[in-house]
Design a protein around this motif. Structure first.
Motif, PDB file in Angstrom:
ATOM      1  N   LEU A   1       0.530  -1.179   0.170  1.00 37.61           N
ATOM      2  CA  LEU A   1       0.255  -0.020  -0.194  1.00 37.61           C
ATOM      3  C   LEU A   1       1.252   1.597   0.733  1.00 37.61           C
ATOM      4  O   LEU A   1       0.445   2.132  -1.145  1.00 37.61           O
TER       5      LEU A   1
ATOM      6  N   SER B   1       2.789   1.868  -3.460  1.00 39.25           N
ATOM      7  CA  SER B   1       2.090   2.391  -4.343  1.00 39.25           C
ATOM      8  C   SER B   1       0.935   4.009  -4.562  1.00 39.25           C
ATOM      9  O   SER B   1       1.171   4.153  -5.633  1.00 39.25           O
ATOM     10  N   TRP B   2       0.984   4.515  -2.973  1.00 36.74           N
ATOM     11  CA  TRP B   2       0.282   5.436  -2.401  1.00 36.74           C
ATOM     12  C   TRP B   2       1.077   6.830  -2.319  1.00 36.74           C
ATOM     13  O   TRP B   2       1.103   8.051  -2.867  1.00 36.74           O
TER      14      TRP B   2
ATOM     15  N   SER C   1       5.549  10.178   4.049  1.00 36.83           N
ATOM     16  CA  SER C   1       4.443   9.321   3.955  1.00 36.83           C
ATOM     17  C   SER C   1       5.054   7.990   4.850  1.00 36.83           C
ATOM     18  O   SER C   1       5.560   7.665   3.968  1.00 36.83           O
TER      19      SER C   1
ATOM     20  N   CYS D   1      -5.205   8.572   4.179  1.00 43.72           N
ATOM     21  CA  CYS D   1      -6.501   7.363   3.599  1.00 43.72           C
ATOM     22  C   CYS D   1      -6.463   6.482   4.714  1.00 43.72           C
ATOM     23  O   CYS D   1      -5.799   5.565   5.055  1.00 43.72           O
TER      24      CYS D   1
ATOM     25  N   LEU E   1      -2.989   5.693   5.849  1.00 43.98           N
ATOM     26  CA  LEU E   1      -1.944   6.378   4.624  1.00 43.98           C
ATOM     27  C   LEU E   1      -1.924   7.586   5.107  1.00 43.98           C
ATOM     28  O   LEU E   1      -2.857   7.823   5.563  1.00 43.98           O
TER      29      LEU E   1
ATOM     30  N   TRP F   1     -11.028   0.049  -6.399  1.00 45.34           N
ATOM     31  CA  TRP F   1      -9.479   0.611  -5.390  1.00 45.34           C
ATOM     32  C   TRP F   1      -8.032   0.674  -5.930  1.00 45.34           C
ATOM     33  O   TRP F   1      -7.029   0.775  -6.274  1.00 45.34           O
ATOM     34  N   TYR F   2      -7.662  -0.849  -4.911  1.00 45.78           N
ATOM     35  CA  TYR F   2      -7.053  -1.648  -4.479  1.00 45.78           C
ATOM     36  C   TYR F   2      -5.965  -1.974  -5.786  1.00 45.78           C
ATOM     37  O   TYR F   2      -5.445  -2.019  -5.738  1.00 45.78           O
TER      38      TYR F   2
ATOM     39  N   LEU G   1      -4.590   0.541  -8.028  1.00 40.38           N
ATOM     40  CA  LEU G   1      -3.469   1.526  -7.121  1.00 40.38           C
ATOM     41  C   LEU G   1      -2.157   0.247  -7.165  1.00 40.38           C
ATOM     42  O   LEU G   1      -1.062   0.992  -7.350  1.00 40.38           O
TER      43      LEU G   1
END
Length: 235
Positions: A24, A27-28, A150, A176, A190, A219-220, A223
């Protein structure tokens, strides 16, 4: 090992295996020309950032000797090897003259819980070797003027994490909340921070990893589309 589209992660010498949290965050998180990965573990997030930001150089810091060696081996066998440097040290002792456009970390987060009897896993999961205040002091010192930090943090640790960020002079810019399924409360968050004097609108969203039938949510899936092999399952 865990195979992604452009690299393979070997993890037999690391306490923390490939999991949803790392995928996660990798990727974010936003990147930049110079990226710092604090507590790189297997090297997963550093590799993901190198794949996403093709002109970036990444410094990946890891305190655990065996994990640092494994990260080096994982990185060395990829097309990104010339842009990622593994540094074996405690982040509190790390120094550089340059600032980073982006800093990422899947930090040790447990504060008051019982330590894991496995010393390596305890280092990776408990904030005894890297307290929140130490993490944010480092981020404050190394983050560029308009850079972004992040991280991913459990819901139960979120407020303490945000409080230490503000004490260090950092303000949240993105958040998030991540639910496992639509029926469950958010389990992970996140979060992204800027220097407090860098004015920006705060972005907030709430997402799900899975649909009601247990399949990956749209969404996942979107992403992580550049990373997961077709049919792979992440723990």
């Amino acid at each position: 090992m865990f195979a992604f589209k452009k690299f393979v992660i070997h993890q037999d010498h690391c306490a923390m295996k490939v999991g949803t949290d790392g995928v996660l965050l990798g990727s974010w998180a936003n990147g930049g020309k110079r990226i710092l990965d604090i507590g790189t573990g297997t090297g997963l997030i550093a590799l993901m950032m190198a794949q996403r930001y093709t002109d970036a150089t990444i410094d990946a810091v890891e305190i655990d000797h065996d994990a640092a060696l494994q990260a080096y081996e994982n990185v060395s066998n990829t097309e990104f090897a010339n842009r990622i440097k593994i540094v074996e040290t405690a982040i509190q002792h790390y120094s550089t003259q340059d600032k980073y456009n982006a800093i990422v970390s899947n930090p040790p987060f447990f504060i008051d819980s019982l330590l894991n009897p496995n010393a390596q896993r305890s280092t990776a999961r408990h904030a005894c070797t890297l307290k929140y205040c130490e993490l944010f002091a480092t981020v404050k010192a190394l983050l560029d003027t308009d850079g972004e930090f992040s991280a991913i943090i459990p819901t139960e640790c979120l407020q303490a994490f945000i409080a230490e960020a503000y004490k260090a002079g950092l303000a949240m810019s993105r958040q998030c909340a991540v639910r496992t399924t639509p029926r469950k409360q958010p389990k992970r968050h996140l979060v992204a921070f800027h220097h407090a004097d860098h004015k920006c609108e705060r972005e907030m969203e709430e997402v799900c990893l899975q649909d009601i039938d247990g399949s990956r949510s749209e969404w996942y899936a979107q992403l992580t589309a550049d990373f997961y092999m077709v049919g792979s399952i992440n723990s």
